[in-house]
Motif scaffolding. Structure first.
Motif, PDB file in Angstrom:
ATOM      1  N   ILE A   1     -84.733 -48.057  65.413  1.00 60.14           N
ATOM      2  CA  ILE A   1     -85.955 -49.173  64.420  1.00 60.14           C
ATOM      3  C   ILE A   1     -84.580 -48.478  63.266  1.00 60.14           C
ATOM      4  CG2 ILE A   1     -87.726 -49.444  62.854  1.00 60.14           C
ATOM      5  CD1 ILE A   1     -89.338 -47.473  64.525  1.00 60.14           C
ATOM      6  N   GLU A   2     -84.380 -49.258  63.911  1.00 59.96           N
ATOM      7  CA  GLU A   2     -83.080 -50.513  62.766  1.00 59.96           C
ATOM      8  C   GLU A   2     -84.029 -51.269  60.797  1.00 59.96           C
ATOM      9  OE1 GLU A   2     -79.023 -53.766  61.612  1.00 59.96           O
ATOM     10  OE2 GLU A   2     -80.362 -53.807  63.887  1.00 59.96           O
ATOM     11  N   GLN A   3     -85.230 -51.848  61.441  1.00 54.01           N
ATOM     12  CA  GLN A   3     -86.063 -52.801  60.515  1.00 54.01           C
ATOM     13  C   GLN A   3     -87.164 -52.258  60.529  1.00 54.01           C
ATOM     14  OE1 GLN A   3     -83.288 -55.422  58.258  1.00 54.01           O
ATOM     15  NE2 GLN A   3     -85.650 -56.449  58.782  1.00 54.01           N
ATOM     16  N   VAL A   4     -88.352 -52.947  59.495  1.00 55.35           N
ATOM     17  CA  VAL A   4     -89.632 -52.825  59.146  1.00 55.35           C
ATOM     18  C   VAL A   4     -90.000 -53.841  58.418  1.00 55.35           C
ATOM     19  CG1 VAL A   4     -91.462 -51.759  59.233  1.00 55.35           C
ATOM     20  CG2 VAL A   4     -89.874 -50.428  60.279  1.00 55.35           C
ATOM     21  N   GLN A   5     -90.423 -54.730  58.832  1.00 54.17           N
ATOM     22  CA  GLN A   5     -90.475 -55.696  57.813  1.00 54.17           C
ATOM     23  C   GLN A   5     -92.445 -56.626  57.921  1.00 54.17           C
ATOM     24  OE1 GLN A   5     -86.985 -58.209  59.235  1.00 54.17           O
ATOM     25  NE2 GLN A   5     -86.788 -58.640  56.380  1.00 54.17           N
ATOM     26  N   SER A   6     -92.724 -57.165  56.839  1.00 55.38           N
ATOM     27  CA  SER A   6     -93.745 -57.571  57.113  1.00 55.38           C
ATOM     28  C   SER A   6     -93.342 -59.506  57.304  1.00 55.38           C
ATOM     29  CB  SER A   6     -95.381 -57.455  55.985  1.00 55.38           C
ATOM     30  OG  SER A   6     -95.245 -55.929  56.169  1.00 55.38           O
ATOM     31  N   PHE A   7     -94.465 -59.791  58.476  1.00 49.05           N
ATOM     32  CA  PHE A   7     -93.408 -61.721  57.814  1.00 49.05           C
ATOM     33  C   PHE A   7     -95.505 -62.285  57.940  1.00 49.05           C
ATOM     34  CE2 PHE A   7     -89.867 -60.828  60.497  1.00 49.05           C
ATOM     35  CZ  PHE A   7     -89.042 -60.807  59.487  1.00 49.05           C
ATOM     36  N   PRO A   8     -96.414 -62.335  57.956  1.00 46.47           N
ATOM     37  CA  PRO A   8     -96.875 -61.175  57.423  1.00 46.47           C
ATOM     38  C   PRO A   8     -97.120 -60.019  58.240  1.00 46.47           C
ATOM     39  CG  PRO A   8     -98.441 -62.617  58.240  1.00 46.47           C
ATOM     40  CD  PRO A   8     -97.109 -63.378  58.060  1.00 46.47           C
TER      41      PRO A   8
END
Length: 71
Positions: free
Chosen positions: A19-26
């Motif tokens: 895992i490089e990144q975790v985001q909410s988009f939502p």
């Protein structure tokens, strides 16, 4: 490895090391080091906790802490 759920309800196990990144988009989107993106049901904070727990289980978090202390 962490267990997460796709939006369609299917669960799968993911190696958190990739895992490089975790985001909410939502929706929560996980970006992997190979540029693949996965959208899951779990919240960003839940994923962060799963990753932290995984790192603790395999001893990676303690190893990284020791490296930081020696510099």
């Amino acid at each position: 490895m962490i267990k997460v759920t796709r939006l369609n309800g299917d669960t799968f196990t993911l190696n958190a090391i990739f895992i490089e990144q975790v985001q909410s988009f939502p929706d929560t989107t996980i970006s992997l080091i190979n540029n693949k993106k996965i959208i899951i049901k779990e919240s960003e904070s839940e994923v962060n906790q799963l990753i932290t727990n995984y790192y603790q289980r395999i001893g990676l978090q303690e190893c990284l802490k020791e490296i930081g202390d020696s510099e």
